[in-house]
Design a protein around this motif. Structure first.
Motif, PDB file in Angstrom:
ATOM      1  N   ARG A 100       0.841  -1.192   0.000  1.00 22.27           N
ATOM      2  CA  ARG A 100       0.000   0.000   0.000  1.00 22.27           C
ATOM      3  C   ARG A 100       0.879   1.244   0.000  1.00 22.27           C
ATOM      4  O   ARG A 100       1.980   1.241   0.555  1.00 22.27           O
ATOM      5  CB  ARG A 100      -0.897   0.054   1.247  1.00 22.27           C
ATOM      6  N   LEU A 101       0.359   2.318  -0.560  1.00 20.06           N
ATOM      7  CA  LEU A 101       0.927   3.655  -0.415  1.00 20.06           C
ATOM      8  C   LEU A 101      -0.115   4.487   0.321  1.00 20.06           C
ATOM      9  O   LEU A 101      -1.289   4.530  -0.089  1.00 20.06           O
ATOM     10  CB  LEU A 101       1.262   4.266  -1.769  1.00 20.06           C
ATOM     11  N   GLU A 102       0.314   5.132   1.409  1.00 20.71           N
ATOM     12  CA  GLU A 102      -0.612   5.848   2.280  1.00 20.71           C
ATOM     13  C   GLU A 102      -0.145   7.293   2.467  1.00 20.71           C
ATOM     14  O   GLU A 102       1.025   7.612   2.259  1.00 20.71           O
ATOM     15  CB  GLU A 102      -0.678   5.168   3.646  1.00 20.71           C
ATOM     16  N   ILE A 103      -1.069   8.153   2.911  1.00 18.12           N
ATOM     17  CA  ILE A 103      -0.723   9.549   3.161  1.00 18.12           C
ATOM     18  C   ILE A 103      -1.387  10.025   4.445  1.00 18.12           C
ATOM     19  O   ILE A 103      -2.446   9.515   4.840  1.00 18.12           O
ATOM     20  CB  ILE A 103      -1.124  10.440   1.959  1.00 18.12           C
ATOM     21  N   SER A 104      -0.733  10.997   5.108  1.00 18.62           N
ATOM     22  CA  SER A 104      -1.227  11.487   6.397  1.00 18.62           C
ATOM     23  C   SER A 104      -0.850  12.941   6.580  1.00 18.62           C
ATOM     24  O   SER A 104       0.219  13.380   6.148  1.00 18.62           O
ATOM     25  CB  SER A 104      -0.622  10.652   7.524  1.00 18.62           C
ATOM     26  N   ASP A 105      -1.721  13.699   7.239  1.00 15.72           N
ATOM     27  CA  ASP A 105      -1.402  15.085   7.598  1.00 15.72           C
ATOM     28  C   ASP A 105      -0.468  15.144   8.805  1.00 15.72           C
ATOM     29  O   ASP A 105       0.381  16.037   8.907  1.00 15.72           O
ATOM     30  CB  ASP A 105      -2.674  15.861   7.927  1.00 15.72           C
ATOM     31  N   ASP A 106      -0.631  14.205   9.756  1.00 14.77           N
ATOM     32  CA  ASP A 106       0.072  14.298  11.030  1.00 14.77           C
ATOM     33  C   ASP A 106       1.037  13.154  11.314  1.00 14.77           C
ATOM     34  O   ASP A 106       1.687  13.133  12.371  1.00 14.77           O
ATOM     35  CB  ASP A 106      -0.936  14.394  12.173  1.00 14.77           C
ATOM     36  N   GLY A 107       1.135  12.181  10.400  1.00 14.89           N
ATOM     37  CA  GLY A 107       2.020  11.045  10.629  1.00 14.89           C
ATOM     38  C   GLY A 107       1.439  10.009  11.570  1.00 14.89           C
ATOM     39  O   GLY A 107       2.133   9.063  11.953  1.00 14.89           O
ATOM     40  N   VAL A 108       0.160  10.163  11.933  1.00 13.75           N
ATOM     41  CA  VAL A 108      -0.500   9.214  12.844  1.00 13.75           C
ATOM     42  C   VAL A 108      -1.653   8.509  12.126  1.00 13.75           C
ATOM     43  O   VAL A 108      -1.697   7.284  12.041  1.00 13.75           O
ATOM     44  CB  VAL A 108      -1.001   9.929  14.113  1.00 13.75           C
ATOM     45  N   ALA A 109      -2.591   9.291  11.630  1.00 13.34           N
ATOM     46  CA  ALA A 109      -3.758   8.735  10.937  1.00 13.34           C
ATOM     47  C   ALA A 109      -3.497   8.756   9.433  1.00 13.34           C
ATOM     48  O   ALA A 109      -3.303   9.820   8.845  1.00 13.34           O
ATOM     49  CB  ALA A 109      -5.003   9.542  11.267  1.00 13.34           C
ATOM     50  N   TYR A 110      -3.503   7.584   8.809  1.00  8.76           N
ATOM     51  CA  TYR A 110      -3.182   7.461   7.387  1.00  8.76           C
ATOM     52  C   TYR A 110      -4.401   7.047   6.565  1.00  8.76           C
ATOM     53  O   TYR A 110      -5.281   6.322   7.055  1.00  8.76           O
ATOM     54  CB  TYR A 110      -2.086   6.411   7.174  1.00  8.76           C
ATOM     55  N   SER A 111      -4.424   7.521   5.324  1.00  4.23           N
ATOM     56  CA  SER A 111      -5.412   7.092   4.344  1.00  4.23           C
ATOM     57  C   SER A 111      -4.690   6.385   3.201  1.00  4.23           C
ATOM     58  O   SER A 111      -3.585   6.783   2.813  1.00  4.23           O
ATOM     59  CB  SER A 111      -6.195   8.280   3.779  1.00  4.23           C
ATOM     60  N   THR A 112      -5.294   5.359   2.639  1.00  5.71           N
ATOM     61  CA  THR A 112      -4.691   4.641   1.523  1.00  5.71           C
ATOM     62  C   THR A 112      -4.864   5.416   0.224  1.00  5.71           C
ATOM     63  O   THR A 112      -5.981   5.819  -0.117  1.00  5.71           O
ATOM     64  CB  THR A 112      -5.313   3.242   1.370  1.00  5.71           C
ATOM     65  N   VAL A 113      -3.774   5.629  -0.469  1.00  6.37           N
ATOM     66  CA  VAL A 113      -3.807   6.278  -1.780  1.00  6.37           C
ATOM     67  C   VAL A 113      -3.924   5.230  -2.869  1.00  6.37           C
ATOM     68  O   VAL A 113      -4.772   5.311  -3.751  1.00  6.37           O
ATOM     69  CB  VAL A 113      -2.528   7.122  -2.005  1.00  6.37           C
ATOM     70  N   VAL A 114      -3.065   4.238  -2.823  1.00  9.04           N
ATOM     71  CA  VAL A 114      -3.034   3.183  -3.828  1.00  9.04           C
ATOM     72  C   VAL A 114      -2.771   1.857  -3.132  1.00  9.04           C
ATOM     73  O   VAL A 114      -1.922   1.777  -2.244  1.00  9.04           O
ATOM     74  CB  VAL A 114      -1.927   3.423  -4.875  1.00  9.04           C
ATOM     75  N   ALA A 115      -3.488   0.812  -3.526  1.00 10.37           N
ATOM     76  CA  ALA A 115      -3.234  -0.538  -3.040  1.00 10.37           C
ATOM     77  C   ALA A 115      -2.905  -1.419  -4.235  1.00 10.37           C
ATOM     78  O   ALA A 115      -3.658  -1.453  -5.209  1.00 10.37           O
ATOM     79  CB  ALA A 115      -4.451  -1.085  -2.305  1.00 10.37           C
ATOM     80  N   VAL A 116      -1.771  -2.088  -4.196  1.00 13.86           N
ATOM     81  CA  VAL A 116      -1.332  -2.977  -5.268  1.00 13.86           C
ATOM     82  C   VAL A 116      -1.305  -4.397  -4.731  1.00 13.86           C
ATOM     83  O   VAL A 116      -0.685  -4.662  -3.702  1.00 13.86           O
ATOM     84  CB  VAL A 116       0.066  -2.569  -5.785  1.00 13.86           C
ATOM     85  N   ASP A 117      -1.986  -5.327  -5.395  1.00  8.53           N
ATOM     86  CA  ASP A 117      -2.053  -6.686  -4.866  1.00  8.53           C
ATOM     87  C   ASP A 117      -1.475  -7.729  -5.819  1.00  8.53           C
ATOM     88  O   ASP A 117      -1.603  -8.929  -5.561  1.00  8.53           O
ATOM     89  CB  ASP A 117      -3.493  -7.058  -4.499  1.00  8.53           C
ATOM     90  N   ASN A 118      -0.849  -7.292  -6.909  1.00  6.92           N
ATOM     91  CA  ASN A 118      -0.252  -8.240  -7.847  1.00  6.92           C
ATOM     92  C   ASN A 118       1.017  -7.637  -8.438  1.00  6.92           C
ATOM     93  O   ASN A 118       1.200  -7.616  -9.661  1.00  6.92           O
ATOM     94  CB  ASN A 118      -1.255  -8.602  -8.943  1.00  6.92           C
ATOM     95  N   GLY A 119       1.918  -7.142  -7.598  1.00  9.60           N
ATOM     96  CA  GLY A 119       3.148  -6.529  -8.074  1.00  9.60           C
ATOM     97  C   GLY A 119       4.050  -7.534  -8.759  1.00  9.60           C
ATOM     98  O   GLY A 119       4.113  -8.707  -8.379  1.00  9.60           O
ATOM     99  N   ASP A 120       4.773  -7.065  -9.793  1.00 13.56           N
ATOM    100  CA  ASP A 120       5.652  -7.960 -10.551  1.00 13.56           C
ATOM    101  C   ASP A 120       7.112  -7.524 -10.556  1.00 13.56           C
ATOM    102  O   ASP A 120       7.929  -8.072 -11.283  1.00 13.56           O
ATOM    103  CB  ASP A 120       5.156  -8.106 -11.988  1.00 13.56           C
TER     104      ASP A 120
END
Length: 469
Positions: A100-120
């Motif tokens: 997953r790639l996530e983002i946060s305003d405060d470094g505590v609560a994160y939201s998922t930006v992109v989820a990859v489940d079949n990386g090559d």
């Protein structure tokens, strides 16, 4: 939302969660936000693979997490709240099949930006989203190997909220600088030789021009366009960038027009004093195998030269030795290094070129500030390396300066107010000796020859533009 890859389409599943991530069209004017920023990690394999290696702008250094560990993460502090539209992950062999790639305003609560489940394991080039926050976090969920997670670079592109760029530091006025339909399409690189000579190259066919002042315009000299050939007299080099140096006149090419479906990343040197209508290269360097594999029309687009005296005085570091750059280590390389901009990834590669031709050594690599790059120009009076993008980035420019031994982006600028958003692929700054009322000329080359003109001129201040704090 769309998921793009630089080498192939992926089967990755892209998920958007939480309200801080919204779907909008990808933005064209994004700049690199992550390079050189503070990094924390859950683990590292050793000090040689520290987290900072993932954002140092080099394609030869990497972060690696502890071997055999399960879920691991790497966090980049972008410094301020930013808007992110694109993220690239350049994987080493120890890649993640799920992350997953996530983002946060405060470094505590994160939201998922992109989820990859079949990386090559190929380079993931993720776009088509808008995410806002200060802290960007990679979370590795499933390893593809028995080792850890490892990538060469993690690059986030977007803008810093409220301070993404400023206006052009020169005047707003831009004027036509050539006659009508003198060059046609495909004019690309530019380079000054003194106050009254401007070199230009175009492709299709590969042509070199020596331009001279004619009042307020630039025109070809009496010889006109010179056809350029490889050293053996063959081919049609796709000339994209040019620079005049003490070593001669060097041209960056990305393919042979006689075989335009195959990448051929060569630097060619020509004799600027020759009066022949067809020029054979006096030396050539084939960088194809040293550079990343790219499409035939996405190779070296830009070239600049920086003298050893400046590089050593500023403490430029040699990434090959991980020590200060020492010119004497590179026999017969001339008096400076050549900086080559790759259109495909916006990276700049610094080379010591053996002036006898053929051999070379890569000294460093760093990001030029944009997803793609069209020209490079070193301004010795200010010590700035200018990186220029075309209409892909709305005609913006970036300045880079040496900080802690590396070239890093110091600021980005919009194009002048009176310069339309043309496909400008060339950029040159006139010498300091041309300064009048505190300004000097700059010239852009328009690949599209819009309105029947390929050259346009503006100005820059003769001293370094102010850099906002």
């Amino acid at each position: 939302m769309y998921l793009f890859r630089s080498t192939a389409w992926s089967a990755a599943v892209v998920a958007l969660l939480f309200s801080s991530v919204t779907v909008t069209p990808a933005r064209a004017a994004d700049v690199l936000l992550s390079q050189g920023k503070p990094v924390t990690t859950s683990s590292t394999e050793s000090s040689s693979f520290a987290g900072t290696k993932a954002v140092d702008g080099s394609g030869t250094t990497r972060w690696a997490s502890a071997e055999g560990a399960g879920q691991q993460w790497l966090r980049v502090d972008l410094g301020r709240i930013a808007t992110v539209h694109r993220i690239k992950v350049d994987w080493e062999a120890a890649y993640a099949t799920k992350y997953r790639l996530e983002i946060s305003d405060d470094g505590v609560a994160y939201s998922t930006v992109v989820a990859v489940d079949n990386g090559d394991g190929r380079t993931d080039d993720l776009a088509g989203f808008t995410a806002r926050g200060r802290y960007l976090r990679f979370v590795g969920l499933t390893r593809a190997t028995q080792y850890g997670y490892s990538f060469w670079e993690l690059q986030a592109y977007g803008s810093i909220t409220g301070d993404s760029q400023t206006g052009w530091p020169g005047g707003a006025a831009v004027t036509v600088a050539d006659g009508t339909n003198v060059f046609g399409e495909n004019l690309s690189g530019l380079s000054f030789e003194g106050p009254d000579v401007l070199w230009a190259v175009k492709n299709g066919p590969g042509t070199l021009y020596r331009l001279v002042r004619d009042g307020t315009l630039w025109r070809p000299d009496a010889i006109g366009g010179r056809a350029v050939n490889y050293r053996d007299g063959s081919g049609d080099p796709d000339a994209e960038g040019v620079v005049r140096t003490p070593d001669g006149l060097l041209v960056a090419t990305e393919r042979d027009g006689d075989d335009d479906g195959t990448s051929l990343a060569k630097i060619l040197r020509f004799d600027p004093a020759s009066t022949a209508k067809s020029l054979n290269a006096t030396a050539e360097w084939d960088l194809t195998d040293d550079l990343p594999a790219v499409d035939a029309n996405s190779g070296p687009e830009a070239i600049s030269w920086i003298p050893d005296s400046f590089l050593t005085a500023q403490g430029f570091r040699d990434e090959r030795t991980n020590a200060p750059y020492t010119p004497s280590s590179y026999a017969n390389h001339g008096t400076g290094l050549y900086f080559v901009g790759l259109e495909d990834n916006g990276m700049v590669y610094a080379y010591a070129l053996n002036q006898s031709g053929g051999t070379f050594t890569r000294v460093a690599a760093f990001a030029g500030g944009f997803p793609t790059i069209m020209d490079l120009e070193f301004e010795p009076e200010t010590g700035l390396l200018w990186s220029v993008c075309d209409d892909t980035c709305q005609g913006r420019s970036a300045t880079l300066s040496i900080t802690n031994g590396k070239f890093t982006v110091s600021h980005t600028y919009d194009r002048p107010a009176q310069l339309p958003d043309y496909n400008n692929e060339g950029f040159a700054i006139a010498p300091q000796s041309t300064c009048t009322a505190g300004r000097k000329q700059v010239v852009w080359a328009d690949d599209g020859n819009d309105g029947g003109h390929a050259l346009r001129a503006g100005t820059l201040p003769c001293t370094a533009p102010a850099q906002p704090g």
